[in-house]
Design a protein around this motif. Structure first.
Motif, PDB file in Angstrom:
ATOM      1  N   ARG A 122       7.350  70.596 -81.728  1.00 47.64           N
ATOM      2  CA  ARG A 122       8.994  70.627 -80.723  1.00 47.64           C
ATOM      3  C   ARG A 122       8.714  69.590 -79.645  1.00 47.64           C
ATOM      4  NH1 ARG A 122       8.068  76.697 -82.533  1.00 47.64           N
ATOM      5  NH2 ARG A 122       7.673  76.473 -80.125  1.00 47.64           N
ATOM      6  N   THR A 123       7.855  69.354 -78.838  1.00 48.50           N
ATOM      7  CA  THR A 123       8.230  69.050 -77.620  1.00 48.50           C
ATOM      8  C   THR A 123       7.627  66.991 -78.118  1.00 48.50           C
ATOM      9  OG1 THR A 123       7.083  70.562 -76.720  1.00 48.50           O
ATOM     10  CG2 THR A 123       6.481  68.448 -76.000  1.00 48.50           C
ATOM     11  N   LEU A 149       9.057  66.363 -81.159  1.00 48.10           N
ATOM     12  CA  LEU A 149      10.101  66.154 -81.323  1.00 48.10           C
ATOM     13  C   LEU A 149      10.499  65.247 -80.439  1.00 48.10           C
ATOM     14  CD1 LEU A 149      10.661  68.226 -84.761  1.00 48.10           C
ATOM     15  CD2 LEU A 149      10.265  65.392 -84.636  1.00 48.10           C
ATOM     16  N   SER A 150      11.553  66.592 -79.655  1.00 46.18           N
ATOM     17  CA  SER A 150      11.919  66.837 -78.547  1.00 46.18           C
ATOM     18  C   SER A 150      12.261  65.183 -77.748  1.00 46.18           C
ATOM     19  CB  SER A 150      12.289  67.953 -77.741  1.00 46.18           C
ATOM     20  OG  SER A 150      10.850  67.932 -76.457  1.00 46.18           O
ATOM     21  N   GLN A 151      10.586  64.309 -77.697  1.00 42.82           N
ATOM     22  CA  GLN A 151      10.271  63.923 -76.579  1.00 42.82           C
ATOM     23  C   GLN A 151      10.634  61.907 -77.632  1.00 42.82           C
ATOM     24  OE1 GLN A 151       9.197  63.273 -73.494  1.00 42.82           O
ATOM     25  NE2 GLN A 151       9.460  65.356 -73.649  1.00 42.82           N
ATOM     26  N   SER A 167      13.495  62.524 -79.954  1.00 38.29           N
ATOM     27  CA  SER A 167      14.386  62.353 -79.713  1.00 38.29           C
ATOM     28  C   SER A 167      15.407  62.137 -78.101  1.00 38.29           C
ATOM     29  CB  SER A 167      15.268  63.612 -79.809  1.00 38.29           C
ATOM     30  OG  SER A 167      14.754  64.328 -80.701  1.00 38.29           O
ATOM     31  N   PHE A 168      14.799  62.729 -77.286  1.00 37.86           N
ATOM     32  CA  PHE A 168      15.045  61.555 -75.767  1.00 37.86           C
ATOM     33  C   PHE A 168      14.689  60.369 -75.783  1.00 37.86           C
ATOM     34  CE2 PHE A 168      14.376  60.552 -71.423  1.00 37.86           C
ATOM     35  CZ  PHE A 168      15.093  61.283 -71.070  1.00 37.86           C
ATOM     36  N   GLY A 214       5.732  61.290 -76.803  1.00 44.09           N
ATOM     37  CA  GLY A 214       5.938  62.204 -77.935  1.00 44.09           C
ATOM     38  C   GLY A 214       4.620  61.671 -78.883  1.00 44.09           C
ATOM     39  N   SER A 243      -0.174  63.621 -69.896  1.00 41.45           N
ATOM     40  CA  SER A 243       1.781  64.799 -69.645  1.00 41.45           C
ATOM     41  C   SER A 243       1.558  63.882 -67.593  1.00 41.45           C
ATOM     42  CB  SER A 243       1.673  65.835 -68.821  1.00 41.45           C
ATOM     43  OG  SER A 243       1.853  66.304 -70.103  1.00 41.45           O
TER      44      SER A 243
END
Length: 135
Positions: free
Chosen positions: A42-43, A45-47, A49-50, A73, A119
């Motif tokens: 999920r992390t 995919l969110s990266q 998407s952003f 990502g 990170s």
């Protein structure tokens, strides 16, 4: 058609061998897989998407920031694959100095250290890229 034997029900299969686990240990393994593997995916995919939003919505000055999030990502996705690989080897047996077989559990601290380093590097890069935008 499919019939599970009671002895096979609590068996955690590894590549060349199996480890017999208790019901509580099986629950722990499944919970860790659902929680952490899903969180990493999920992390990632969110990266992605952003990064796509930054690349599509903002002007060319922000492309480097979008590329940074896409690379981040991708790194998180590879770390999730690494953690899954390590998760398949969390339980192992070891013979102690006294000759007794002991069951051991290895945490996924290596994946956490790698994700922390990735990170910190990504956010340091984000700060540098944001400061370069202000100039």
């Amino acid at each position: 058609m499919f019939r599970w034997l009671a002895s096979d029900r609590n068996r955690y299969h590894l590549r060349a061998r199996s480890v017999v686990l208790s019901s509580d240990e099986i629950i722990e393994v499944r919970a860790a897989q659902r929680t952490f593997e899903g969180a990493y995916v999920r992390t990632a995919l969110s990266q992605f998407s952003f990064a796509l939003i930054v690349l599509k919505v903002f002007t060319a000055e922000f492309y480097s920031i979008g590329a940074l999030f896409a690379v981040y990502g991708t790194g998180v996705l590879f770390i999730s694959l690494y953690r899954r690989h390590q998760g398949n080897r969390q339980f192992f047996s070891e013979v102690g100095e006294d000759g007794l077989h002991r069951r051991k559990f290895r945490t996924s601290g290596n994946a956490v250290i790698i994700l922390t380093a990735l990170s910190v590097a990504a956010y340091a890069g984000l700060i540098v890229l944001t400061l370069n935008l202000a100039q």
